[in-house]
Design an enzyme around this catalytic site. Structure first.
Site, PDB file in Angstrom:
ATOM      1  N   GLY A  41       0.827  -1.202   0.000  1.00 20.31           N
ATOM      2  CA  GLY A  41       0.000   0.000   0.000  1.00 20.31           C
ATOM      3  C   GLY A  41       0.856   1.244   0.000  1.00 20.31           C
ATOM      4  CG  HIS A 267     -18.580  11.713   5.453  1.00 17.16           C
ATOM      5  ND1 HIS A 267     -19.236  12.904   5.237  1.00 17.16           N
ATOM      6  CD2 HIS A 267     -17.302  12.043   5.767  1.00 17.16           C
ATOM      7  CE1 HIS A 267     -18.394  13.903   5.412  1.00 17.16           C
ATOM      8  NE2 HIS A 267     -17.211  13.412   5.734  1.00 17.16           N
ATOM      9  CB  SER A 285     -14.670  18.446   2.503  1.00 18.84           C
ATOM     10  OG  SER A 285     -14.018  18.691   3.728  1.00 18.84           O
ATOM     11  NE  ARG A 338     -16.315  12.893   9.050  1.00 24.41           N
ATOM     12  CZ  ARG A 338     -15.181  12.637   8.411  1.00 24.41           C
ATOM     13  NH1 ARG A 338     -14.770  11.388   8.283  1.00 24.41           N
ATOM     14  NH2 ARG A 338     -14.451  13.617   7.910  1.00 24.41           N
ATOM     15  CD  GLU A 454     -10.076   3.475   5.863  1.00 27.74           C
ATOM     16  OE1 GLU A 454     -11.317   3.296   5.852  1.00 27.74           O
ATOM     17  OE2 GLU A 454      -9.473   4.101   4.965  1.00 27.74           O
ATOM     18  CG  LEU A 470      -5.952  13.117   5.911  1.00 35.73           C
ATOM     19  CD1 LEU A 470      -5.786  14.447   5.187  1.00 35.73           C
ATOM     20  CD2 LEU A 470      -5.897  11.974   4.921  1.00 35.73           C
TER      21      LEU A 470
END
Length: 667
Positions: A41, A267, A285, A338, A454, A470
């Protein structure tokens, strides 16, 4: 029932990481040259880990299935990255970031890992600025910040709405330096097909060259999985279409426990589904919720008129709008976490107030922000604050400077100008908090096999706060794994190169070839996507924003039956020894069909509601999630035993030293 050892260091919480780094084993620079590490990855976690390990002197082999490392899905992240620098002077601190993350995860994350994440967050920003990442700056030239859901401070650093892209380019440039030095050997268009375990230790992987179909063996002293999340088990998600669970699932089947698969994030700020033709969804976003206000009409007759095209949202008077997040959660308003925002949107739409033709959309409106910013700019410039057209023009310029590329993206997809009319949004599958179980050192239950970003479960609990993905990916890759992997590799300095001619490599390669041959020769009647879409509908309808016992039991049975039909009737055209995207997709969907059943099993086992996992049987009279701390304050780590239904639960009990566990409230 067996309990897992997370290997959390002793001592005060704030000193654990510092003391741990001071006492773990090290590998000398001369010996690092003798050790090979595989990283699967090249997103933020994988790219940062590869670059840092190579910089330290290890020989790194890096793999991605994309045509370039910079095509990893991290590039799609928009809103920002958290760090506890307190540049705004609004009361932020390492402890507050730690606390917000634990609370945001509904008290289902490992306390020691989260505190470490908060500690190293500030280093990430310095690292990225040194790499040239163009973070937004205020009028004085200092780095700017904005807020995200679930917090009362501004701690999110950003680069317009393309933060992930800029951060990934920074990590990619660091990788390229090491590729140029020969310390990273890059394998583009290679997919990991299996993990090779020798004498109980991870010693390499089997890959398939996606261009020519060649099966290859790669040995190493340690293997790092940084392959992202499994949101595409729902078929429709905000993930790139190639994102998959396969690398994590392959190591699960070789002995790595899979933790909390049912902890999946919905989300709230996505462009609504428009029809069966779609293959993915688009995220808008969360940063938009800084200035956008979310609402639906108060009157059902206004809703019907909007759906029929007889009214525009701008025709609805202010007093006839229900700003339901501001009404229900006055302290946090539109910036609730969220999971809370998603359920609130679903509740309004289920009650009949959805504003598009499918009844599954709410409005995200920037009109008030445009006027507010416009008046401020007019005042600053000494212009007429009562000139409506001037105020609107000035306000739109400010909004464009902050969110311009996001507004442009919405306009391109929906063909509506969000400066003039509210956006329509609806919740969609986004991030997965569950993943491969790892200990404090980020090692899985297979010695020598690590999972970062993740791909692991470790830092977010039952719900991830925005702008923390992030942060975790770069924290793991730049500042955690490079320390902790040395503790394991210190015992390998005399091992020598890993022999890929061993029986274990033979067996793994033969198993991979056997599965490929079975797909190619099956000659069934249905496409791979036929099964993926069916799985996605089962997952969304019965394991989506709300779950109940009956639906979860049905989901397990339906997924098992679908999996059996898949192996009987899937059709994979083409050959094995060529570029064959359908063959690659078949392997990934095969893994999703197993993960999906374990997902439902995990959700069935956890009878409480917490974070993104909402069991209809466990809610307050107001419809909020109701945890069961007496019975479920643990990590569910599943051990592979063949069929997903036969997986065995191993618990990691969660203990909180610094945090008082209490009902989560954003009111």
């Amino acid at each position: 029932m067996a309990t897992l050892d997370a290997k959390i260091p002793k001592g005060p919480l704030a000193e654990k990481w510092t003391n741990h780094k001071s006492h773990i084993n090290l590998v000398s620079p001369a010996n690092k040259r003798l050790i090979d590490v595989i990283v699967v990855g090249t997103g933020l976690a994988g790219a940062s880990a590869s670059a840092t390990l190579a910089e330290l002197g290890y020989n790194v082999k890096s793999f991605c299935f994309q045509d370039s490392p910079r095509r990893a899905h991290s590039i799609a992240a928009q809103g920002g990255i958290n760090a506890a620098k307190n540049y705004q002077g609004d009361g932020d601190s390492t402890y507050r970031l730690f606390y917000d993350t634990i609370k945001g995860g509904d008290y289902r994350s490992r306390e020691a890992n989260v505190h470490r994440l908060a500690e190293v967050s500030t280093n990430i920003i310095d690292q990225c600025v040194a790499q040239g990442v163009p973070f937004a700056r205020d009028y004085g030239g200092l780095l700017d910040n904005r807020s995200f859901g679930g917090v009362l401070v501004s701690r999110t650093f950003y680069a317009k709405g393309q933060t992930g892209q800029q951060l990934l380019l920074g990590a990619y440039s660091a990788m390229n330096r090491q590729i140029g030095r020969g310390k990273i050997k890059m394998y583009n268009r290679h997919e990991m097909m299996d993990l090779v375990v020798v004498d109980g230790k991870a010693r390499g992987i089997i890959t398939r060259n996606l261009v020519n179909g060649k099966i290859e063996r790669h040995g190493a002293h340690a293997v790092v999985i940084a392959s992202g999340g499994y949101g595409n088990v729902f078929f429709l998600s905000t993930n790139a279409m190639g994102s998959n669970v396969s690398a994590g699932w392959k190591i699960h089947k070789k002995g790595a426990h899979f933790a909390n698969p049912c902890f999946t994030q919905i989300h709230p700020t996505c462009i609504p589904v428009s029809g069966d033709h779609q293959s993915k969804l688009t995220l808008m976003s969360e940063s938009l919720r800084n200035d956008g206000r979310i609402w639906v009409p108060k009157k059902i007759e206004d809703v019907k008129a909007i759906r029929e095209g007889q009214l525009k949202p701008t025709d609805i008077a202010e007093e006839d709008r229900d700003y339901y997040l501001e009404r229900r959660y006055p302290a946090f308003g539109n910036l609730v976490p969220r999971d809370v925002a998603s359920r609130a949107a679903k509740e309004r739409c289920d009650a009949g107030f959805g504003v598009n033709k499918t009844g599954e959309a709410v409005y995200l409106d920037f009109a008030a922000a445009i006027i507010r910013y416009g008046k401020e700019q007019a005042h600053v410039k000494g212009l007429d604050e009562n000139d409506a057209s001037l105020v609107k023009k000035l306000g739109q310029e400010v909004v464009r400077s902050k969110y311009g590329n996001l507004f442009q993206m919405y306009d391109k997809i929906v063909d509506q100008n969000p400066y003039e009319t509210p956006m329509m949004i609806y919740p969609a599958v986004h991030y997965t908090m569950g993943g491969v179980w790892v200990d404090y050192n980020l090692m899985t239950s297979i010695p020598g096999c690590y999972a970062i970003g993740e791909a692991n479960f470790s830092d977010h609990g039952a719900n991830r706060l925005g702008a923390s993905a992030l942060m975790q990916g770069l924290a793991d890759g730049y500042f955690v794994l490079p320390y902790t992997i040395g503790d394991y590799l210190a015992d390998d300095i005399r091992t020598g190169p890993i022999n890929t001619d061993s029986p274990e490599f033979d067996a793994a390669e033969n198993a991979v070839k056997s599965q490929i041959e079975a797909f190619i020769t099956n000659k069934g009647k249905n496409s791979v996507d036929y099964y993926h879409k069916k799985l996605g509908k089962i997952m969304w309808n019965k394991c989506g924003m709300s779950r109940n016992e009956q639906g979860l039991r049905e989901a397990m049975a339906e997924i098992k039956a679908l999996r059996e039909d898949f192996y009987k009737n899937v059709n994979v055209p083409g050959q094995a020894n060529e570029f064959n995207e359908q063959l690659a997709k078949a392997g990934r969907v095969a893994d999703f069909l197993e993960l999906g059943e374990l997902f439902a099993k995990d959700a069935l086992e956890r009878t409480e509601s917490c974070g993104g996992h909402f069991r209809e049987e466990s809610q307050t009279p107001e419809g909020e999630a109701m945890r069961d701390d007496d019975n479920f304050t643990f990590v569910s780590a599943w051990e592979y035993k063949g069929e997903p239904a036969d997986a065995v639960l191993r618990k990691e009990d969660l203990a909180y030293e610094e945090i008082e566990v209490k009902t989560r409230s954003y009111k």
